[in-house]
Scaffold this motif. Structure first.
Motif, PDB file in Angstrom:
ATOM      1  N   GLU A  17       0.837  -1.200   0.000  1.00 15.36           N
ATOM      2  CA  GLU A  17       0.000   0.000   0.000  1.00 15.36           C
ATOM      3  C   GLU A  17       0.867   1.243   0.000  1.00 15.36           C
ATOM      4  OE1 GLU A  17      -1.593   0.975   4.173  1.00 15.36           O
ATOM      5  OE2 GLU A  17      -1.244  -1.191   4.239  1.00 15.36           O
ATOM      6  N   ARG A  18       0.290   2.341  -0.454  1.00 20.68           N
ATOM      7  CA  ARG A  18       0.989   3.627  -0.390  1.00 20.68           C
ATOM      8  C   ARG A  18       0.806   4.182   1.008  1.00 20.68           C
ATOM      9  NH1 ARG A  18      -0.490   7.635  -5.006  1.00 20.68           N
ATOM     10  NH2 ARG A  18       1.521   8.493  -4.446  1.00 20.68           N
ATOM     11  N   HIS A  19       1.859   4.764   1.529  1.00 15.95           N
ATOM     12  CA  HIS A  19       1.787   5.331   2.873  1.00 15.95           C
ATOM     13  C   HIS A  19       1.911   6.842   2.818  1.00 15.95           C
ATOM     14  CE1 HIS A  19       1.920   1.704   5.320  1.00 15.95           C
ATOM     15  NE2 HIS A  19       2.774   1.211   4.452  1.00 15.95           N
ATOM     16  N   ASN A  20       1.050   7.507   3.605  1.00 12.46           N
ATOM     17  CA  ASN A  20       1.279   8.914   3.871  1.00 12.46           C
ATOM     18  C   ASN A  20       2.076   8.984   5.177  1.00 12.46           C
ATOM     19  OD1 ASN A  20      -0.527   8.690   6.062  1.00 12.46           O
ATOM     20  ND2 ASN A  20      -2.249   9.376   4.826  1.00 12.46           N
ATOM     21  N   GLN A  21       2.408  10.177   5.607  1.00 12.58           N
ATOM     22  CA  GLN A  21       3.248  10.302   6.799  1.00 12.58           C
ATOM     23  C   GLN A  21       2.583   9.698   8.028  1.00 12.58           C
ATOM     24  OE1 GLN A  21       5.779  14.200   5.400  1.00 12.58           O
ATOM     25  NE2 GLN A  21       4.271  14.486   6.964  1.00 12.58           N
ATOM     26  N   SER A  22       1.286   9.871   8.172  1.00 18.01           N
ATOM     27  CA  SER A  22       0.578   9.349   9.344  1.00 18.01           C
ATOM     28  C   SER A  22       0.542   7.825   9.356  1.00 18.01           C
ATOM     29  CB  SER A  22      -0.858   9.882   9.391  1.00 18.01           C
ATOM     30  OG  SER A  22      -0.849  11.270   9.543  1.00 18.01           O
ATOM     31  N   SER A  23       0.211   7.219   8.218  1.00 16.62           N
ATOM     32  CA  SER A  23       0.128   5.754   8.192  1.00 16.62           C
ATOM     33  C   SER A  23       1.510   5.122   8.330  1.00 16.62           C
ATOM     34  CB  SER A  23      -0.566   5.263   6.916  1.00 16.62           C
ATOM     35  OG  SER A  23       0.218   5.503   5.768  1.00 16.62           O
ATOM     36  N   LEU A  24       2.535   5.777   7.785  1.00 16.01           N
ATOM     37  CA  LEU A  24       3.891   5.259   7.919  1.00 16.01           C
ATOM     38  C   LEU A  24       4.362   5.348   9.368  1.00 16.01           C
ATOM     39  CD1 LEU A  24       6.356   4.056   6.540  1.00 16.01           C
ATOM     40  CD2 LEU A  24       7.089   6.378   5.967  1.00 16.01           C
ATOM     41  N   ALA A  25       4.058   6.456  10.023  1.00 15.14           N
ATOM     42  CA  ALA A  25       4.420   6.606  11.438  1.00 15.14           C
ATOM     43  C   ALA A  25       3.738   5.537  12.275  1.00 15.14           C
ATOM     44  CB  ALA A  25       4.051   8.005  11.935  1.00 15.14           C
ATOM     45  N   LEU A  28       5.391   2.209  11.804  1.00 15.64           N
ATOM     46  CA  LEU A  28       6.695   2.144  12.461  1.00 15.64           C
ATOM     47  C   LEU A  28       6.593   2.245  13.982  1.00 15.64           C
ATOM     48  CD1 LEU A  28       8.667   4.434   9.996  1.00 15.64           C
ATOM     49  CD2 LEU A  28       8.906   1.949  10.244  1.00 15.64           C
ATOM     50  N   GLY A  29       5.419   2.642  14.479  1.00 16.51           N
ATOM     51  CA  GLY A  29       5.229   2.765  15.916  1.00 16.51           C
ATOM     52  C   GLY A  29       5.896   3.996  16.503  1.00 16.51           C
ATOM     53  N   ILE A  30       5.947   5.083  15.709  1.00 13.11           N
ATOM     54  CA  ILE A  30       6.523   6.327  16.205  1.00 13.11           C
ATOM     55  C   ILE A  30       5.546   7.470  15.946  1.00 13.11           C
ATOM     56  CG2 ILE A  30       8.916   5.564  15.893  1.00 13.11           C
ATOM     57  CD1 ILE A  30       9.052   7.168  13.329  1.00 13.11           C
ATOM     58  N   GLU A  31       5.805   8.604  16.569  1.00 10.02           N
ATOM     59  CA  GLU A  31       4.946   9.776  16.394  1.00 10.02           C
ATOM     60  C   GLU A  31       5.223  10.432  15.040  1.00 10.02           C
ATOM     61  OE1 GLU A  31       2.583  10.870  18.529  1.00 10.02           O
ATOM     62  OE2 GLU A  31       2.998   9.132  19.811  1.00 10.02           O
ATOM     63  N   THR A  32       4.197  11.003  14.440  1.00 16.15           N
ATOM     64  CA  THR A  32       4.339  11.650  13.135  1.00 16.15           C
ATOM     65  C   THR A  32       5.378  12.769  13.148  1.00 16.15           C
ATOM     66  OG1 THR A  32       2.071  11.060  12.549  1.00 16.15           O
ATOM     67  CG2 THR A  32       3.103  12.796  11.250  1.00 16.15           C
ATOM     68  N   PRO A  33       5.406  13.666  14.161  1.00 17.09           N
ATOM     69  CA  PRO A  33       6.439  14.716  14.153  1.00 17.09           C
ATOM     70  C   PRO A  33       7.865  14.154  14.171  1.00 17.09           C
ATOM     71  CG  PRO A  33       4.710  15.290  15.696  1.00 17.09           C
ATOM     72  CD  PRO A  33       4.459  13.867  15.256  1.00 17.09           C
ATOM     73  N   ASN A  56      -5.955  15.603  -2.403  1.00 16.09           N
ATOM     74  CA  ASN A  56      -5.793  16.367  -1.170  1.00 16.09           C
ATOM     75  C   ASN A  56      -4.367  16.891  -1.118  1.00 16.09           C
ATOM     76  OD1 ASN A  56      -5.535  17.366   1.409  1.00 16.09           O
ATOM     77  ND2 ASN A  56      -6.360  15.552   2.426  1.00 16.09           N
ATOM     78  N   ARG A  57      -4.187  18.159  -1.482  1.00 15.67           N
ATOM     79  CA  ARG A  57      -2.844  18.729  -1.574  1.00 15.67           C
ATOM     80  C   ARG A  57      -2.115  18.763  -0.230  1.00 15.67           C
ATOM     81  NH1 ARG A  57      -3.061  24.320  -4.122  1.00 15.67           N
ATOM     82  NH2 ARG A  57      -4.773  24.510  -2.672  1.00 15.67           N
ATOM     83  N   ARG A  58      -2.841  18.673   0.866  1.00 18.04           N
ATOM     84  CA  ARG A  58      -2.191  18.685   2.184  1.00 18.04           C
ATOM     85  C   ARG A  58      -1.563  17.337   2.513  1.00 18.04           C
ATOM     86  NH1 ARG A  58      -6.942  20.200   5.869  1.00 18.04           N
ATOM     87  NH2 ARG A  58      -7.919  18.883   4.318  1.00 18.04           N
ATOM     88  N   GLN A  59      -2.000  16.302   1.847  1.00 17.59           N
ATOM     89  CA  GLN A  59      -1.492  14.957   2.119  1.00 17.59           C
ATOM     90  C   GLN A  59      -0.351  14.615   1.175  1.00 17.59           C
ATOM     91  OE1 GLN A  59      -3.716  11.242   3.398  1.00 17.59           O
ATOM     92  NE2 GLN A  59      -3.809  11.108   1.178  1.00 17.59           N
ATOM     93  N   LYS A  60       0.702  14.034   1.733  1.00 22.20           N
ATOM     94  CA  LYS A  60       1.856  13.607   0.948  1.00 22.20           C
ATOM     95  C   LYS A  60       2.039  12.102   1.087  1.00 22.20           C
ATOM     96  CE  LYS A  60       3.511  17.915   0.440  1.00 22.20           C
ATOM     97  NZ  LYS A  60       2.794  18.719  -0.443  1.00 22.20           N
ATOM     98  N   PHE A  61       2.225  11.442  -0.039  1.00 24.46           N
ATOM     99  CA  PHE A  61       2.564  10.028  -0.023  1.00 24.46           C
ATOM    100  C   PHE A  61       4.085   9.896  -0.056  1.00 24.46           C
ATOM    101  CE2 PHE A  61      -1.774   9.652  -1.775  1.00 24.46           C
ATOM    102  CZ  PHE A  61      -2.275   8.730  -0.868  1.00 24.46           C
TER     103      PHE A  61
END
Length: 95
Positions: A17-25, A28-33, A56-61
């Motif tokens: 699947e494609r991951h955005n920053q939130s799903s990747l975090a 990985l079990g870490i916080e998005t920031p 959604n231009r605010r979302q980055k894959f």
């Protein structure tokens, strides 16, 4: 190479699947920031790129680059070699 860096490469290389920053975090079990700083460094090294979502231009894959794929493959060779060395002499049934 930090553990988070190679784990990020591994997830991007093996995920279906494609991951955005939130799903990747989350994966990985870490916080998005925390992940943002890691992704910034990895992007500077040419290991990945961020692509804007067309809806959604605010979302980055997060996409792994050819350089990132090559490094992930090199790491996998090392991991397999280390695993083989660590498990040498242990009976398969015990594993």
């Amino acid at each position: 190479m930090t553990q988070t860096t190679w784990r990020t490469l591994w997830v991007l290389r093996t995920s279906n699947e494609r991951h955005n920053q939130s799903s990747l975090a989350a994966r990985l079990g870490i916080e998005t920031p925390t992940l943002v700083h890691i992704l910034d460094r990895m992007e500077t090294l040419g290991l990945l790129r961020r692509e804007t979502d067309g809806q959604n231009r605010r979302q980055k894959f997060i996409e792994i680059t050819a350089r990132g794929l090559q490094l992930a493959e090199e790491i996998e060779v090392e991991v397999i070699a280390m695993r083989t060395q660590m498990l040498a002499g242990i009976d398969v049934t015990d594993l």
